[in-house]
Design a protein around this motif. Structure first.
Motif, PDB file in Angstrom:
ATOM      1  N   ARG A 149     -10.018 -35.629 -69.599  1.00 19.25           N
ATOM      2  CA  ARG A 149     -10.344 -37.065 -69.589  1.00 19.25           C
ATOM      3  C   ARG A 149     -10.012 -37.717 -68.249  1.00 19.25           C
ATOM      4  NH1 ARG A 149      -8.040 -42.114 -70.809  1.00 19.25           N
ATOM      5  NH2 ARG A 149      -5.975 -41.158 -70.769  1.00 19.25           N
ATOM      6  N   GLU A 150      -8.838 -37.404 -67.700  1.00 18.71           N
ATOM      7  CA  GLU A 150      -8.432 -38.038 -66.433  1.00 18.71           C
ATOM      8  C   GLU A 150      -9.391 -37.656 -65.302  1.00 18.71           C
ATOM      9  OE1 GLU A 150      -6.383 -36.427 -68.427  1.00 18.71           O
ATOM     10  OE2 GLU A 150      -5.000 -37.998 -69.119  1.00 18.71           O
ATOM     11  N   HIS A 151      -9.755 -36.380 -65.231  1.00 14.60           N
ATOM     12  CA  HIS A 151     -10.684 -35.926 -64.186  1.00 14.60           C
ATOM     13  C   HIS A 151     -12.046 -36.610 -64.332  1.00 14.60           C
ATOM     14  CE1 HIS A 151      -8.414 -31.853 -63.502  1.00 14.60           C
ATOM     15  NE2 HIS A 151      -7.803 -32.896 -62.949  1.00 14.60           N
ATOM     16  N   VAL A 152     -12.511 -36.700 -65.579  1.00 18.36           N
ATOM     17  CA  VAL A 152     -13.838 -37.294 -65.815  1.00 18.36           C
ATOM     18  C   VAL A 152     -13.829 -38.779 -65.458  1.00 18.36           C
ATOM     19  CG1 VAL A 152     -15.492 -37.953 -67.639  1.00 18.36           C
ATOM     20  CG2 VAL A 152     -14.620 -35.599 -67.512  1.00 18.36           C
ATOM     21  N   LEU A 153     -12.836 -39.528 -65.925  1.00 20.42           N
ATOM     22  CA  LEU A 153     -12.806 -40.969 -65.652  1.00 20.42           C
ATOM     23  C   LEU A 153     -12.615 -41.256 -64.159  1.00 20.42           C
ATOM     24  CD1 LEU A 153     -10.898 -42.395 -68.744  1.00 20.42           C
ATOM     25  CD2 LEU A 153     -13.356 -42.364 -68.307  1.00 20.42           C
ATOM     26  N   ALA A 154     -11.841 -40.407 -63.482  1.00 20.94           N
ATOM     27  CA  ALA A 154     -11.685 -40.575 -62.023  1.00 20.94           C
ATOM     28  C   ALA A 154     -13.012 -40.294 -61.313  1.00 20.94           C
ATOM     29  CB  ALA A 154     -10.599 -39.630 -61.508  1.00 20.94           C
ATOM     30  N   ALA A 155     -13.752 -39.278 -61.798  1.00 22.92           N
ATOM     31  CA  ALA A 155     -15.056 -38.947 -61.202  1.00 22.92           C
ATOM     32  C   ALA A 155     -16.052 -40.081 -61.447  1.00 22.92           C
ATOM     33  CB  ALA A 155     -15.579 -37.638 -61.798  1.00 22.92           C
ATOM     34  N   TYR A 156     -16.009 -40.682 -62.637  1.00 21.51           N
ATOM     35  CA  TYR A 156     -16.902 -41.794 -62.945  1.00 21.51           C
ATOM     36  C   TYR A 156     -16.579 -43.009 -62.062  1.00 21.51           C
ATOM     37  CZ  TYR A 156     -19.465 -39.945 -66.985  1.00 21.51           C
ATOM     38  OH  TYR A 156     -20.331 -39.244 -67.798  1.00 21.51           O
ATOM     39  N   GLU A 157     -15.288 -43.241 -61.838  1.00 21.24           N
ATOM     40  CA  GLU A 157     -14.865 -44.340 -60.961  1.00 21.24           C
ATOM     41  C   GLU A 157     -15.427 -44.131 -59.549  1.00 21.24           C
ATOM     42  OE1 GLU A 157     -10.561 -45.822 -59.984  1.00 21.24           O
ATOM     43  OE2 GLU A 157     -10.769 -45.540 -62.154  1.00 21.24           O
ATOM     44  N   GLU A 158     -15.336 -42.872 -59.104  1.00 19.31           N
ATOM     45  CA  GLU A 158     -15.882 -42.503 -57.786  1.00 19.31           C
ATOM     46  C   GLU A 158     -17.403 -42.702 -57.755  1.00 19.31           C
ATOM     47  OE1 GLU A 158     -15.759 -40.053 -54.008  1.00 19.31           O
ATOM     48  OE2 GLU A 158     -14.343 -41.339 -55.043  1.00 19.31           O
ATOM     49  N   ALA A 159     -18.073 -42.344 -58.860  1.00 26.19           N
ATOM     50  CA  ALA A 159     -19.536 -42.490 -58.944  1.00 26.19           C
ATOM     51  C   ALA A 159     -19.934 -43.970 -58.865  1.00 26.19           C
ATOM     52  CB  ALA A 159     -20.049 -41.868 -60.237  1.00 26.19           C
ATOM     53  N   VAL A 160     -19.154 -44.830 -59.510  1.00 24.30           N
ATOM     54  CA  VAL A 160     -19.428 -46.276 -59.443  1.00 24.30           C
ATOM     55  C   VAL A 160     -19.241 -46.757 -58.005  1.00 24.30           C
ATOM     56  CG1 VAL A 160     -18.569 -48.564 -60.149  1.00 24.30           C
ATOM     57  CG2 VAL A 160     -18.894 -46.751 -61.863  1.00 24.30           C
ATOM     58  N   LYS A 161     -18.148 -46.320 -57.390  1.00 29.39           N
ATOM     59  CA  LYS A 161     -17.845 -46.722 -56.002  1.00 29.39           C
ATOM     60  C   LYS A 161     -18.949 -46.269 -55.039  1.00 29.39           C
ATOM     61  CE  LYS A 161     -14.724 -44.951 -53.166  1.00 29.39           C
ATOM     62  NZ  LYS A 161     -13.530 -44.167 -52.930  1.00 29.39           N
ATOM     63  N   GLU A 162     -19.470 -45.060 -55.287  1.00 31.12           N
ATOM     64  CA  GLU A 162     -20.506 -44.489 -54.408  1.00 31.12           C
ATOM     65  C   GLU A 162     -21.919 -44.906 -54.807  1.00 31.12           C
ATOM     66  OE1 GLU A 162     -20.099 -42.677 -51.646  1.00 31.12           O
ATOM     67  OE2 GLU A 162     -17.912 -42.855 -51.807  1.00 31.12           O
ATOM     68  N   ARG A 163     -22.012 -45.787 -55.815  1.00 30.03           N
ATOM     69  CA  ARG A 163     -23.300 -46.350 -56.260  1.00 30.03           C
ATOM     70  C   ARG A 163     -24.259 -45.286 -56.788  1.00 30.03           C
ATOM     71  NH1 ARG A 163     -22.436 -51.429 -57.049  1.00 30.03           N
ATOM     72  NH2 ARG A 163     -24.587 -52.059 -56.692  1.00 30.03           N
ATOM     73  N   TYR A 164     -23.720 -44.359 -57.560  1.00 30.63           N
ATOM     74  CA  TYR A 164     -24.587 -43.408 -58.267  1.00 30.63           C
ATOM     75  C   TYR A 164     -25.420 -44.164 -59.292  1.00 30.63           C
ATOM     76  CZ  TYR A 164     -22.708 -38.886 -56.647  1.00 30.63           C
ATOM     77  OH  TYR A 164     -22.378 -37.789 -55.906  1.00 30.63           O
ATOM     78  N   ARG A 165     -26.535 -43.559 -59.703  1.00 25.56           N
ATOM     79  CA  ARG A 165     -27.384 -44.144 -60.755  1.00 25.56           C
ATOM     80  C   ARG A 165     -26.970 -43.528 -62.094  1.00 25.56           C
ATOM     81  NH1 ARG A 165     -32.233 -42.464 -60.343  1.00 25.56           N
ATOM     82  NH2 ARG A 165     -33.549 -44.286 -60.631  1.00 25.56           N
ATOM     83  N   PHE A 166     -26.872 -44.361 -63.121  1.00 22.24           N
ATOM     84  CA  PHE A 166     -26.307 -43.919 -64.394  1.00 22.24           C
ATOM     85  C   PHE A 166     -27.353 -43.771 -65.503  1.00 22.24           C
ATOM     86  CE2 PHE A 166     -22.520 -44.697 -62.176  1.00 22.24           C
ATOM     87  CZ  PHE A 166     -21.440 -44.224 -62.909  1.00 22.24           C
ATOM     88  N   PHE A 167     -27.000 -42.959 -66.488  1.00 25.44           N
ATOM     89  CA  PHE A 167     -27.697 -42.743 -67.757  1.00 25.44           C
ATOM     90  C   PHE A 167     -28.992 -41.929 -67.599  1.00 25.44           C
ATOM     91  CE2 PHE A 167     -25.617 -46.970 -69.370  1.00 25.44           C
ATOM     92  CZ  PHE A 167     -24.374 -46.399 -69.232  1.00 25.44           C
TER      93      PHE A 167
END
Length: 345
Positions: A314-332
């Motif tokens: 969970r910690e790795h996934v949520l940290a990766a998602y935080e990074e994805a938001v910061k890097e402006r990845y496209r979701f869903f």
């Protein structure tokens, strides 16, 4: 386990509304599930992370244009029907709107009479069973009248129906696409084969339950919808052989993952089989078959975030998602991809 443990903050503008012109040009975040380290790539770079002898598992289900618009025979009132599950003798379990006005016995006309439906029963959660009558082939009529049942967070109309379909889709039956597979082109899959990677195909018909929010506080109280799956002897043999040879089984999408984990015995061995699965994978689950996962970025507090957290922590996934938001990845569904691996590259 609290559902809030799987929350992350997602700005609305990062939800992808349209597919990219080139499927394989989406971004790819590579997440090492052991260390939590992330690397930023383009999806076509996935080839560099696949080794000869690995087995890539694809879900070859095909999305049916399951959203139908009709009128109530007696009143002419507009009706929307979403096909959820095929039953016997042209009966379907459906989601209907407006539900209150569609009681057993009500009749609906679609496409100026090309298709007729009669409500025969009220099912759990207010779904309806509808008996359809028509002349010709149901799938052809559906293709003519139906629209793709896009997820609720996509507000744009899809110009090309095939963009919500994988390039290897074969068997009609899904109400939603297995979206991790949308990133593959035929050319990329050929490169994968040329590299000596085996490709196994399984089938899981994705239900709309995949978008159902978890409404209970305690994750363990959540009830999964059942979905139909099938594994051929050929696919089972390929996957068993891969594991026996010490190579990796790489699942494309959470649907392929759920299929394999539902069908395997406790030693991870697969046989040809079919049936219905309600498997719910969350942290603490011991994976029996898959080693790595190609997936998209999923909704906060969803069962899909829980599944990837079970594989990568969970910690790795949520940290990766935080990074994805910061890097402006496209979701869903039409967004970017993630590759969860245990390899150092």
């Amino acid at each position: 386990m609290d559902v809030k443990d799987f929350y992350y903050d997602l700005p609305q503008e990062l939800i992808a509304q349209d597919p990219l012109e080139d499927r394989s040009s989406s971004r790819l975040m590579v997440l090492n599930r052991t260390t939590g380290a992330v690397t930023h790539k383009i999806f076509s770079d996935i080839i560099d992370y696949l080794n000869p002898g690995d087995c890539l598992v694809l879900n070859n289900t095909k999305v049916i244009p399951a959203r139908l618009f009709g009128v109530k025979e007696e009143t002419g009132a507009h009706v929307e029907v979403l096909l959820l599950k095929r039953k016997e003798n042209d009966n379907w379990e459906c989601l209907v709107r407006p539900g209150k006005k569609l009681k057993p016995g009500a009749k609906v006309i679609f496409g100026d009479g090309l298709l007729h439906g009669e409500i025969t029963d009220v099912l759990e959660e207010g779904n309806r069973e509808i008996h359809f009558t028509y002349e010709g082939i149901f799938e052809e009529i559906l293709d003519q009248l139906g629209q793709m049942p896009l997820p609720p967070y996509i507000t744009h109309e899809l110009k090309d129906k095939n963009r919500y379909q994988t390039v290897y889709a074969k068997y009609d039956g899904s109400a939603a696409a297995p979206t991790a597979g949308l990133h593959f082109t035929k050319e990329l899959l050929q490169k994968v084969k040329d590299k000596g990677v085996l490709i196994a195909e399984v089938t899981l018909h994705v239900g709309l339950g995949t978008f159902r929010p978890v409404k209970v506080e305690n994750v363990l109280d959540h009830h999964m919808h059942s979905e139909y799956y099938q594994i051929t002897q050929e696919a089972a043999d390929l996957i068993n052989q891969t594991k026996a040879n010490g190579h990796r089984v790489i699942s494309v999408g959470t649907t392929s993952t759920r299929t394999l984990e539902s069908a395997a015995d406790e030693n991870g061995f697969l046989k040809a089989t079919s049936g219905w699965t309600q498997i719910f994978i969350y942290p603490g689950y011991q994976f029996k078959v898959i080693d790595c996962l190609i997936t998209n970025f999923h909704l906060p507090e969803s069962t899909l975030v829980m599944l990837v957290s079970a594989l990568a922590g969970r910690e790795h996934v949520l940290a990766a998602y935080e990074e994805a938001v910061k890097e402006r990845y496209r979701f869903f569904s039409f967004g970017d991809a993630m590759f969860i691996t245990d390899d150092e590259k």
